[in-house]
Design a protein around this motif. Structure first.
Motif: not given
Length: 216
Positions: A193-214
């Motif tokens: 699957l070479t998932l690392t190639s898609y991290y750039e498209q997925l990681l920004p979606y985790f920002d909201d979780f970090l803000r929510l946690s903060h």
């Protein structure tokens, strides 16, 4: 009016089952099977995987707005993961021609058949996601997230929007977000699957979780 707009784009809006009692019984059956089959002697279910999935997918294709069928499919995928059902498939080239129609087909051909069945169904589900909302959408996303890496064909590109959608919904429904994390961790172990190639498209979606946690 946003509510009116949502209603007109929701394919389930205004629909009611012809027999409400049967519909309730069906969803109770789904819940019962999820509680029973996922824990009790799952190895006994192995020989029924192909037949059960075939019937469930056929029913879902006929009635695509019934979320219970996607939940059933997710249940079978979770059982397959526990059984390591697809790990014995050494033939990575799964094609329609490689399927045997004989009822006495070998175990490997059964696995190939299930793999093809799931791959085709997954693409059907992916193509309809934007039309769905609420419980129906959640059930479809949970099915996509339940897929073993062996059932994700070609590359991961077609699946990225579904993962992004699940992360968005996960902000208000934590179990879905947790399933995304588990699935990404599982898929990341697959060399195909070479998932690392898609991290750039997925990681920004985790920002909201970090803000929510903060903020909490």
């Amino acid at each position: 009016n946003d509510d009116d707009s949502s209603a007109t784009t929701d394919p389930v809006f205004g629909l009611k089952p012809l027999n409400q009692k049967d519909f309730v019984m069906f969803y109770n059956l789904v819940d019962f099977c999820q509680d029973l089959l996922s824990e009790q002697s799952i190895e006994l279910f192995e020989k029924w995987v192909h037949r059960f999935l075939y019937d469930i997918i056929s029913a879902s294709t006929k009635y695509p707005l019934v979320s219970g069928f996607y939940r059933f499919a997710s249940l079978v995928m979770n059982i397959c993961l526990k059984l390591r059902y697809f790990n014995s498939n050494s033939n990575g080239d799964t094609t329609i021609e490689s399927m045997e129609t004989d009822t006495n087909e070998t175990s490997n051909n059964n696995i190939i058949g299930v793999t093809i069945l799931i791959q085709k169904f997954a693409h059907e589900v992916l193509s309809r996601l934007k039309q769905y909302r609420d419980d129906l959408l959640t059930s479809c996303l949970q099915f996509i997230l339940s897929l073993p890496s062996e059932c994700i064909d070609y590359d991961f590109t077609d699946y990225v929007p579904a993962v992004q959608m699940a992360l968005d919904m996960g902000l208000s429904y934590l179990p879905l977000a947790e399933q995304v994390i588990d699935s990404l961790e599982r898929w990341s172990k697959s060399s195909s699957l070479t998932l690392t190639s898609y991290y750039e498209q997925l990681l920004p979606y985790f920002d909201d979780f970090l803000r929510l946690s903060h903020h909490q």
